[in-house]
Every structure is written in C-alpha cells, then in structure tokens.
Motif scaffolding. Sequence first.
Motif, PDB file in Angstrom:
ATOM      1  N   TYR A 276       0.916  -1.257   0.043  1.00 35.41           N
ATOM      2  CA  TYR A 276      -0.094  -0.068   0.010  1.00 35.41           C
ATOM      3  C   TYR A 276       0.883   1.001  -0.082  1.00 35.41           C
ATOM      4  CZ  TYR A 276      -3.717  -3.172   1.270  1.00 35.41           C
ATOM      5  OH  TYR A 276      -4.673  -4.162   1.454  1.00 35.41           O
ATOM      6  N   VAL A 277       0.258   2.385  -0.388  1.00 37.58           N
ATOM      7  CA  VAL A 277       0.997   3.555  -0.290  1.00 37.58           C
ATOM      8  C   VAL A 277       0.398   4.754   0.276  1.00 37.58           C
ATOM      9  CG1 VAL A 277       2.040   5.315  -1.874  1.00 37.58           C
ATOM     10  CG2 VAL A 277       2.119   2.967  -2.758  1.00 37.58           C
ATOM     11  N   MET A 278       0.857   5.389   1.151  1.00 40.60           N
ATOM     12  CA  MET A 278       0.343   6.479   1.700  1.00 40.60           C
ATOM     13  C   MET A 278       1.079   7.780   1.417  1.00 40.60           C
ATOM     14  SD  MET A 278       0.465   7.125   5.910  1.00 40.60           S
ATOM     15  CE  MET A 278       0.272   8.793   6.590  1.00 40.60           C
ATOM     16  N   GLU A 279       0.274   8.791   0.624  1.00 36.96           N
ATOM     17  CA  GLU A 279       1.119   9.798   0.505  1.00 36.96           C
ATOM     18  C   GLU A 279       0.784  10.970   1.581  1.00 36.96           C
ATOM     19  OE1 GLU A 279      -0.363  11.265  -3.439  1.00 36.96           O
ATOM     20  OE2 GLU A 279       0.602   9.518  -4.417  1.00 36.96           O
ATOM     21  N   THR A 280       1.498  11.576   1.929  1.00 38.02           N
ATOM     22  CA  THR A 280       1.428  12.554   3.249  1.00 38.02           C
ATOM     23  C   THR A 280       2.484  13.783   3.096  1.00 38.02           C
ATOM     24  OG1 THR A 280       0.959  12.804   5.552  1.00 38.02           O
ATOM     25  CG2 THR A 280       2.896  11.302   4.604  1.00 38.02           C
ATOM     26  N   ASP A 281       2.243  14.807   4.100  1.00 37.41           N
ATOM     27  CA  ASP A 281       3.193  15.752   4.194  1.00 37.41           C
ATOM     28  C   ASP A 281       4.273  15.188   5.027  1.00 37.41           C
ATOM     29  OD1 ASP A 281       4.728  17.964   4.512  1.00 37.41           O
ATOM     30  OD2 ASP A 281       2.909  19.462   4.924  1.00 37.41           O
ATOM     31  N   LEU A 282       5.463  14.881   4.503  1.00 33.71           N
ATOM     32  CA  LEU A 282       6.436  14.367   5.446  1.00 33.71           C
ATOM     33  C   LEU A 282       7.079  15.244   6.318  1.00 33.71           C
ATOM     34  CD1 LEU A 282       8.178  11.903   2.736  1.00 33.71           C
ATOM     35  CD2 LEU A 282       6.741  11.384   4.793  1.00 33.71           C
ATOM     36  N   ASP A 283       6.930  16.463   6.085  1.00 27.86           N
ATOM     37  CA  ASP A 283       7.588  17.608   6.747  1.00 27.86           C
ATOM     38  C   ASP A 283       6.959  17.902   8.076  1.00 27.86           C
ATOM     39  OD1 ASP A 283       9.527  18.485   4.984  1.00 27.86           O
ATOM     40  OD2 ASP A 283       8.255  19.662   3.774  1.00 27.86           O
ATOM     41  N   THR A 284       5.464  17.538   8.204  1.00 32.28           N
ATOM     42  CA  THR A 284       4.737  17.676   9.324  1.00 32.28           C
ATOM     43  C   THR A 284       4.519  16.172  10.187  1.00 32.28           C
ATOM     44  OG1 THR A 284       2.446  17.705   8.188  1.00 32.28           O
ATOM     45  CG2 THR A 284       3.425  19.730   8.363  1.00 32.28           C
ATOM     46  N   LEU A 285       4.724  15.302   9.304  1.00 30.90           N
ATOM     47  CA  LEU A 285       4.577  13.774   9.967  1.00 30.90           C
ATOM     48  C   LEU A 285       5.647  13.888  11.218  1.00 30.90           C
ATOM     49  CD1 LEU A 285       3.145  11.204   9.165  1.00 30.90           C
ATOM     50  CD2 LEU A 285       5.246  10.525   7.987  1.00 30.90           C
ATOM     51  N   LYS A 286       5.200  13.250  12.002  1.00 29.74           N
ATOM     52  CA  LYS A 286       6.028  13.074  13.467  1.00 29.74           C
ATOM     53  C   LYS A 286       5.901  11.567  13.874  1.00 29.74           C
ATOM     54  CE  LYS A 286       6.696  17.140  13.656  1.00 29.74           C
ATOM     55  NZ  LYS A 286       8.236  17.936  13.277  1.00 29.74           N
ATOM     56  N   PRO A 287       6.627  10.771  12.974  1.00 28.79           N
ATOM     57  CA  PRO A 287       6.604   9.235  13.334  1.00 28.79           C
ATOM     58  C   PRO A 287       7.358   9.049  14.539  1.00 28.79           C
ATOM     59  CG  PRO A 287       8.237   9.629  11.549  1.00 28.79           C
ATOM     60  CD  PRO A 287       7.488  10.922  11.978  1.00 28.79           C
ATOM     61  N   LYS A 288       6.858   7.927  15.338  1.00 26.29           N
ATOM     62  CA  LYS A 288       7.669   7.482  16.586  1.00 26.29           C
ATOM     63  C   LYS A 288       8.040   6.149  16.301  1.00 26.29           C
ATOM     64  CE  LYS A 288       4.745  10.522  19.665  1.00 26.29           C
ATOM     65  NZ  LYS A 288       3.748  10.371  20.846  1.00 26.29           N
ATOM     66  N   ILE A 289       9.301   5.870  15.770  1.00 30.22           N
ATOM     67  CA  ILE A 289       9.743   4.489  15.567  1.00 30.22           C
ATOM     68  C   ILE A 289      10.110   3.473  16.431  1.00 30.22           C
ATOM     69  CG2 ILE A 289      11.665   3.501  13.951  1.00 30.22           C
ATOM     70  CD1 ILE A 289       9.482   5.189  12.443  1.00 30.22           C
ATOM     71  N   ASP A 290       9.397   2.425  16.494  1.00 30.09           N
ATOM     72  CA  ASP A 290       9.598   1.372  17.729  1.00 30.09           C
ATOM     73  C   ASP A 290      11.272   1.310  17.668  1.00 30.09           C
ATOM     74  OD1 ASP A 290       9.778  -0.636  19.239  1.00 30.09           O
ATOM     75  OD2 ASP A 290       8.210  -1.693  18.283  1.00 30.09           O
ATOM     76  N   LYS A 291      11.716   1.572  18.764  1.00 37.51           N
ATOM     77  CA  LYS A 291      13.074   1.477  19.156  1.00 37.51           C
ATOM     78  C   LYS A 291      13.742  -0.077  19.416  1.00 37.51           C
ATOM     79  CE  LYS A 291      13.598   6.064  20.942  1.00 37.51           C
ATOM     80  NZ  LYS A 291      14.064   6.916  22.155  1.00 37.51           N
ATOM     81  N   ASN A 292      12.484  -0.712  19.733  1.00 35.45           N
ATOM     82  CA  ASN A 292      12.924  -2.185  19.888  1.00 35.45           C
ATOM     83  C   ASN A 292      13.156  -3.200  18.468  1.00 35.45           C
ATOM     84  OD1 ASN A 292      12.957  -2.296  22.662  1.00 35.45           O
ATOM     85  ND2 ASN A 292      10.668  -2.391  22.827  1.00 35.45           N
ATOM     86  N   GLU A 293      12.186  -2.396  17.573  1.00 36.47           N
ATOM     87  CA  GLU A 293      12.264  -3.283  16.431  1.00 36.47           C
ATOM     88  C   GLU A 293      13.239  -2.659  15.222  1.00 36.47           C
ATOM     89  OE1 GLU A 293       9.239  -5.247  13.107  1.00 36.47           O
ATOM     90  OE2 GLU A 293       8.551  -4.365  14.853  1.00 36.47           O
ATOM     91  N   PHE A 294      13.353  -1.743  15.493  1.00 39.50           N
ATOM     92  CA  PHE A 294      14.440  -0.735  14.303  1.00 39.50           C
ATOM     93  C   PHE A 294      15.501  -0.090  15.150  1.00 39.50           C
ATOM     94  CE2 PHE A 294      10.201  -0.789  12.646  1.00 39.50           C
ATOM     95  CZ  PHE A 294      10.223  -1.344  11.435  1.00 39.50           C
TER      96      PHE A 294
END
Length: 344
Positions: A276-294
């Motif tokens: 799947y593809v999600m198009e979004t504004d990457l400048d305002t996106l605030k991901p919280k990457i899982d520190k255990n998996e990544f």
Amino acid sequence: MDRGIFDALCWFNWLVGKNKFDERNFKDIERFLVMTRWRSVIDFIYVFTANPKVSLEREFSTLLTRKMGSIMHPDILMSYKETIEYSKKKYTDLFKTIEGIDTSGTVLNELNYKVTKNILDILERNTSEKIGYLNRDAVPRLDIWFPFDKIDILRDLEFDIRSKVEDDDKKLQPIPILVITNKEKTRVLVAKKNKKQTPPDSPESKKLLLYFGGHIREEDRIESEKKDLLSVSRYALHREVKEETGIDYYPDREYSPICIWDGSNDKSKKHLAMCYVMETDLDTLKPKIDKNEFANSGNTRSGKVLDVQKIEEIQDDLEAWGKIIFKNILNSSSKQMEIDLRVG
C-alpha cells in the motif's frame, strides 16, 4: 481492566431498563463501546457476581453503618444482576470470551487460582503467535510485481503458530506493507531493523527498508468486518504501522494493493507482500519509530526521510522488496514502469 467496556455496557443497559436513559442516546453509546478497535484488544472478560444478600454482607463488613444506599439495596442489586446476565447473552458474540463466575459461595483462594490460571493460559497463547497464511499452490505465480486483483483468492485466510507456518514450504504468508512517501513520491520514510531482533538469514537483515508492516495475526480477523484476505489485510496493516511508527492509517476499502512475490531465495518465496502507499506531508509527519524493532542510533538512516536521489546512490543497501518499490513506485530516474496507484 476493572470498570472496562463491558462494565459500562451493563450499566447503560440497566439505566435504559429503568427508564433513566433514552434509547436513542443509548444506541449511540453502545455503537461506540462495541467498536472493533476496542474489542479486538480484549482477550477475556470475567463477570463476577454474587447474590444481593452476600453483596450486602461484604459491603457492610468493613463499615460502621448498615444503612443501605441508593445502589446497595437488595432490589437494586437483584435488578442489576439480572441486567448483567442479560448483557452476557446479548454481547457474547462480540467478545472473544465472556466467563461468568458466581462468587456467592466461593472460597477466595480457589477463585484466585482459577482466574490466575486462565490469565496465564491467555499469556501462553499470546506468546505462541498465530499468523495468517494461504495455500501456496492455490495462488497463481505471476511476475514479481503485479496488481492484487490479478490473483483470484477465494478462500479465507487460515491461521497457525508462526513457527509452523514459517517451516512449511506449502504455506504462503501475505505481508501487508506501507510505503510512506510525499505526493510527488520524491521522498520516503525509511527504516533499518534492529540487528538484535533480526535473524542473520532474514532478507531484511542489515538492509534499508522503504516500507513498514508485517504478518497478519489472528486478532486482525476479529477486528475486520469481513474475513477475506483484502479486508483483513487492511486492519493488519493499521496495527503493524501503528506499532512500528505510531501513525494511524487505514487504506480505503476500494484500494487494491500491488503484490510483490520474490522467489530468489527460500525465505522470500514464502512471503507475499501486499504493498500500500500513503501519500502525506513528510515535513509535518511525526513518526515514533519502535526502538525495539528498528535501529535508532544517532548515525543511522533508520527512521528518517530520505530523498529519492540519495536512495539511488545507495541502492545496494536496499533489500529485494525495497528495490522493486524504488523502481516502480517512487519517482526515480531509473523508474521502469508507471503504475497508477490510488492512495487512500
């Protein structure tokens, strides 16, 4: 979870039965409380009851007064107990398990033992993760990259313990994945697996990933209204992406993903990516990457947004699915084909 969803359902049913709450508002609240998003994370509901006489004895045992209240009254307690029994039957098909226990004549230690044992059984089942799979022979082998609607999957997913599925060459594991990019598809959120959590023989080991996602679990089928692969995959995708990035994303119902089936090695040919593809504004996106998996050290690219030009320079760092995504989805100079992807 004391005073949880089922407790609220019982109270509102009781209020309606006593004409203390109107039916129209009750229906609105009920629809909210039984949302699959809430129910899907509940494994077991215990309903502890007692006859009114025992309830009152327990209530007054630590009090200086024996004056009855507006709720702690024999008639009220009996009517509420009847509502609980009614609610158990009414909602039994919506929750995984509802178990009623009458504690009126129960020895406390025996009750504690039974409840503790059941909880441990649930924990054991949860650690033995069951994932979805298809009969590999039932899925026609097309190109390495093809639209989902090109394959005709009539059967619903089956589930088994992950280790058994992984070891069976006849079981094909569908993996919903999400590419998080901008509208122009010139930038993308990337990640790299934590080496401590990734087996050395995994195709993702030490590679840069252009997607997030993972296996379909049995609980995803419970949350989905329908049981077909496409419907269940949407809920699995939301759960996985939420766990890995903190981002909420549900694809549109009409969205048909692109499939990637890499047969270059024994491990990859057991997995069917549903991209799947999600198009979004990457400048305002605030991901919280899982520190255990990544990976999350300061000098890693994991969890960062990279330009396509930069990825083009380090294509050798991509794993097989990432290379296909880079060529066919992202707006790169080496793009080999154009596919019109409708983004939800």
